[in-house]
Motif scaffolding. Structure first.
Motif, PDB file in Angstrom:
ATOM      1  N   GLY A  51      -5.650  -2.326  -7.031  1.00  0.00           N
ATOM      2  CA  GLY A  51      -6.310  -1.799  -5.851  1.00  0.00           C
ATOM      3  C   GLY A  51      -6.826  -0.385  -6.016  1.00  0.00           C
ATOM      4  O   GLY A  51      -6.528   0.324  -6.983  1.00  0.00           O
ATOM      5  N   ARG A  52      -7.600   0.030  -5.045  1.00  0.00           N
ATOM      6  CA  ARG A  52      -8.214   1.348  -5.048  1.00  0.00           C
ATOM      7  C   ARG A  52      -7.142   2.440  -5.193  1.00  0.00           C
ATOM      8  O   ARG A  52      -6.142   2.444  -4.492  1.00  0.00           O
ATOM      9  CB  ARG A  52      -9.000   1.554  -3.751  1.00  0.00           C
ATOM     10  CG  ARG A  52      -9.845   2.824  -3.744  1.00  0.00           C
ATOM     11  CD  ARG A  52     -10.540   3.013  -2.408  1.00  0.00           C
ATOM     12  NE  ARG A  52     -11.457   4.129  -2.498  1.00  0.00           N
ATOM     13  CZ  ARG A  52     -12.782   4.021  -2.531  1.00  0.00           C
ATOM     14  NH1 ARG A  52     -13.331   2.823  -2.455  1.00  0.00           N
ATOM     15  NH2 ARG A  52     -13.556   5.083  -2.622  1.00  0.00           N
TER      16      ARG A  52
ATOM     17  N   ARG B  97      -3.634  -0.765  -2.543  1.00  0.00           N
ATOM     18  CA  ARG B  97      -4.236   0.567  -2.592  1.00  0.00           C
ATOM     19  C   ARG B  97      -3.174   1.663  -2.687  1.00  0.00           C
ATOM     20  O   ARG B  97      -2.193   1.669  -1.959  1.00  0.00           O
ATOM     21  CB  ARG B  97      -5.097   0.778  -1.337  1.00  0.00           C
ATOM     22  CG  ARG B  97      -5.758   2.137  -1.262  1.00  0.00           C
ATOM     23  CD  ARG B  97      -6.717   2.199  -0.111  1.00  0.00           C
ATOM     24  NE  ARG B  97      -7.301   3.527  -0.015  1.00  0.00           N
ATOM     25  CZ  ARG B  97      -8.475   3.789   0.517  1.00  0.00           C
ATOM     26  NH1 ARG B  97      -9.211   2.818   0.999  1.00  0.00           N
ATOM     27  NH2 ARG B  97      -8.934   5.033   0.576  1.00  0.00           N
ATOM     28  N   GLN B  98      -3.379   2.587  -3.628  1.00  0.00           N
ATOM     29  CA  GLN B  98      -2.541   3.770  -3.809  1.00  0.00           C
ATOM     30  C   GLN B  98      -1.064   3.431  -4.047  1.00  0.00           C
ATOM     31  O   GLN B  98      -0.180   4.234  -3.759  1.00  0.00           O
ATOM     32  CB  GLN B  98      -2.670   4.704  -2.597  1.00  0.00           C
ATOM     33  CG  GLN B  98      -4.080   5.242  -2.401  1.00  0.00           C
ATOM     34  CD  GLN B  98      -4.215   6.129  -1.189  1.00  0.00           C
ATOM     35  OE1 GLN B  98      -3.611   5.863  -0.143  1.00  0.00           O
ATOM     36  NE2 GLN B  98      -5.013   7.176  -1.293  1.00  0.00           N
TER      37      GLN B  98
ATOM     38  N   HIS C  52     -10.343  -1.761  -8.835  1.00  0.00           N
ATOM     39  CA  HIS C  52     -11.063  -1.138  -7.732  1.00  0.00           C
ATOM     40  C   HIS C  52     -11.287   0.363  -7.968  1.00  0.00           C
ATOM     41  O   HIS C  52     -10.693   0.945  -8.885  1.00  0.00           O
ATOM     42  CB  HIS C  52     -10.310  -1.387  -6.436  1.00  0.00           C
ATOM     43  CG  HIS C  52     -10.397  -2.802  -5.961  1.00  0.00           C
ATOM     44  ND1 HIS C  52      -9.959  -3.216  -4.736  1.00  0.00           N
ATOM     45  CD2 HIS C  52     -10.892  -3.930  -6.566  1.00  0.00           C
ATOM     46  CE1 HIS C  52     -10.175  -4.511  -4.581  1.00  0.00           C
ATOM     47  NE2 HIS C  52     -10.740  -4.969  -5.695  1.00  0.00           N
TER      48      HIS C  52
ATOM     49  N   LEU D 188       0.831  -1.191   0.000  1.00  0.00           N
ATOM     50  CA  LEU D 188       0.000   0.000   0.000  1.00  0.00           C
ATOM     51  C   LEU D 188       0.876   1.255   0.000  1.00  0.00           C
ATOM     52  O   LEU D 188       1.823   1.365   0.779  1.00  0.00           O
ATOM     53  CB  LEU D 188      -0.909  -0.038   1.232  1.00  0.00           C
ATOM     54  CG  LEU D 188      -1.840   1.125   1.527  1.00  0.00           C
ATOM     55  CD1 LEU D 188      -3.121   0.607   2.178  1.00  0.00           C
ATOM     56  CD2 LEU D 188      -1.175   2.136   2.467  1.00  0.00           C
TER      57      LEU D 188
END
Length: 595
Positions: A394-395, A373-374, A417, A350
């Motif tokens: 991921g988001r 994520r990110q 995402h 992440l």
């Protein structure tokens, strides 16, 4: 003349897949707040962003104990992960029914106080992280679980706790577990010079110390130090012989070059040499003091700790060795260096390269299955190649990558995402593979480049709100996905397979758009002698004795060739997707749907 049959498999070959994630499928809005159904009669409060352009929550929020939806009364029992993260909310009132506060639920809010109800049992990781105005915290007797960094970067001056709470205790304003073996949070108002921790202490939780002492006396007997547990203000890090577990960079970001690190001789788990704190076997790199310019990570290192180089602006490049498998969370966050990605890499954590301005052409190595994520959000990347091994983006993985103009997707991608590629400069969007199951809200929205066309080689299960801002859409799957109303908010024309306009025209998300059927190239070929089927991760070919067999993926790459087939051939397929099967050397084609 040899008879040739080319067959386009329009439905997917089903393989074992990662669990799918739903974006708003069980959600609803009630009295201005957004909820997700979590049980027969229970709901959680969730982000408004899950509902597209709903906007943020207001300054004052009062959460009710119960809500109504479709004739059912639901009890509000949870504040969902990230529910109010980043909102401008200044006041939150919780009902007496709340049992859990999720990860980052109230992160960075401008609240100065909050009353936790007597029903509350659990407070998640970083739940109140960055609430810089939060100056007081009282814990009810019911709380039995508190995640790491729950109160990090707040202005809490003192913790208080209900006398009936048997799980936690407060000593000199600091929050510990009941027997003071775990330090959970030190208040912001603690002494600024020397901090002596109790001899009973065995663990310091991640991001636990919110003050800025110059000296911290770590007791003999201390065994575990969470990531970021110690502040940057310390001038010496002295690790007792008893410490056997450090979960990430112990000071949470790039340390000052003046930091002195001492490891007791009796410590058999960690060593410090040449400015590097590593595990004794050299596998894990935990802390680097004074890294600058072109830095080379030692060849023995397999894991980069969380926050390893976070905020190090003195680095121009970092060379990672072959053999390295894991880049920890935020390892290169807010840096300016270029970094090579070795072929042995399996995990990118992440925010690993978030706000890294030095990354340009990124080729994710084969073997990486999830981009967290990110991972590259707001970075300087210009082109991205994703491998066939990748299943999940991921988001916000590439959110706000304003220099990103080129993207290549792997053929086995299953989930994209929310906001994964939001606001980039892509000049073209590659075909989305048939393996794709979920596209989150705003996943490809806000693209500022020349990309005006999106093609689905299969039929995803769900497409979130404002997922695309292209003007033209093409579906290759005969079954339309479940689409949020504004999924293709800019599209004017939608192409669908021949004979499939009926099912697509009933989709509210496509209302008012021109739907055109693709009926070209449907040559009639006698297929009574050669039979091709797809099931259980295999393609089976019958009746092609002596013929050459070719199999291509959906983007035209040859993945299989057999010079002379037997009467029965079965070919294993590595992932779900659309494949082109050609038998013989002619160019005749037939489009066939295999279910």
């Amino acid at each position: 003349m040899k008879r040739v049959l080319s067959i386009l498999l329009c439905t997917t070959v089903l393989l074992t897949a990662a669990a799918q994630q739903s974006f708003g499928a069980m959600g609803f809005v009630y009295d201005g707040l957004c909820y997700n159904i979590t049980g027969v009669n229970t709901v959680e409060v969730i982000q408004r962003q899950e509902f597209g352009d709903c906007g943020q929550y207001p300054a004052t929020v009062v959460i009710p104990a119960t809500v109504e939806h479709d004739g059912t009364t639901y009890t509000v029992t949870r504040i969902g992960d990230n529910a109010f993260n980043g909102c401008s909310t200044t006041s939150v009132t919780l009902p007496s029914t709340i049992e859990e506060i999720g990860r980052y639920a109230f992160s960075t809010l401008r609240i100065s106080s909050i009353d936790l109800p007597a029903s509350l049992r659990s407070i998640g990781f970083s739940a109140f992280f960055g609430c810089s105005r939060l100056s007081a915290m009282h814990l009810p007797a019911s709380v039995s679980s508190i995640g790491a960094a729950a109160f990090s970067s707040t202005s809490i001056l003192e913790f208080t706790i209900d006398s009936a709470n048997s799980t936690f205790c407060v000593v000199d304003g600091s929050l510990y577990n009941a027997d003071t073996t775990v330090l959970i949070a030190l208040p912001a108002g603690s002494p600024s010079s020397t901090l002596t921790l109790p001899s009973s202490l065995r663990r310091i939780e991640a991001w636990a110390i919110g003050s800025n002492p110059q000296t911290i006396v770590l007791p003999q007997g201390l065994r575990e130090i969470g990531e970021g547990a110690l502040p940057l203000s310390i001038d010496t890090l002295h690790l007792p012989a008893s410490v056997c577990r450090i979960e990430g960079n112990p000071v949470g970001q790039n340390p000052p070059a003046s930091l002195v690190v001492v490891v007791d001789e009796g410590n058999t788990h960690y060593t410090f040499a040449d400015g590097r704190l590593t595990s004794c076997d050299g596998d894990t790199l935990l802390l680097v003091v004074g890294a600058s310019g072109d830095y080379q990570v030692p060849t023995a290192v397999k894991v980069l700790a969380n926050e390893l180089f976070y905020n190090n602006t003195a680095l121009s490049s970092v060379t990672l060795p072959e053999g390295l498998t894991d880049i920890g969370e935020a390892a290169f966050l807010s840096t300016r260096c270029s970094v090579n990605l070795p072929s042995t890499l399996r995990r990118i954590g992440l925010q690993a390269f978030m706000m890294n301005s030095g990354m340009r052409e990124v080729v994710i190595p084969a073997g990486v299955r999830v981009l967290e994520r990110q991972a590259f959000s707001q970075s300087g990347v210009t082109s991205v190649v994703l491998p066939d091994s990748l299943r999940i983006v991921g988001r916000e993985a590439f959110n706000l990558c304003m220099s990103l103009t080129s993207l290549q997707l792997g053929s086995c991608l299953e989930e994209v995402h929310p906001k994964a590629f939001y606001t980039t400069n892509l000049n073209a969007l590659p075909p989305l593979p048939a393996s794709l199951r979920t596209v989150g809200e705003k996943a490809f929205d806000g693209i500022l480049g020349e990309a005006e066309y999106v093609e689905f080689l299969g039929a995803p299960d769900t497409i979130g709100g404002a997922a695309f801002n292209m003007s033209e859409v093409r579906f290759r799957g005969s079954r339309p996905p479940v689409m949020i109303k504004d999924a293709f908010w800019r599209a004017t024309t939608v192409h669908v397979p021949c004979g499939c306009s009926g099912p697509y025209s009933t989709q509210q998300a496509l209302a008012g758009k021109t739907i055109e059927e693709d009926c070209d190239g449907m040559d009639e070929v006698d297929s009574t002698k050669i039979i091709i089927s797809a099931q259980n991760g295999h393609i089976s070919i019958y009746g092609a004795l002596g013929e050459p067999v070719y199999i291509f993926d959906a983007v035209g790459r040859q993945i299989y060739h057999l010079a002379s087939a037997s009467d029965e051939e079965t070919v294993g397929i590595p992932c779900a997707g659309v494949y082109i099967v050609k038998v013989g050397n002619d160019q005749s084609k037939k489009v066939m749907t295999i279910k």
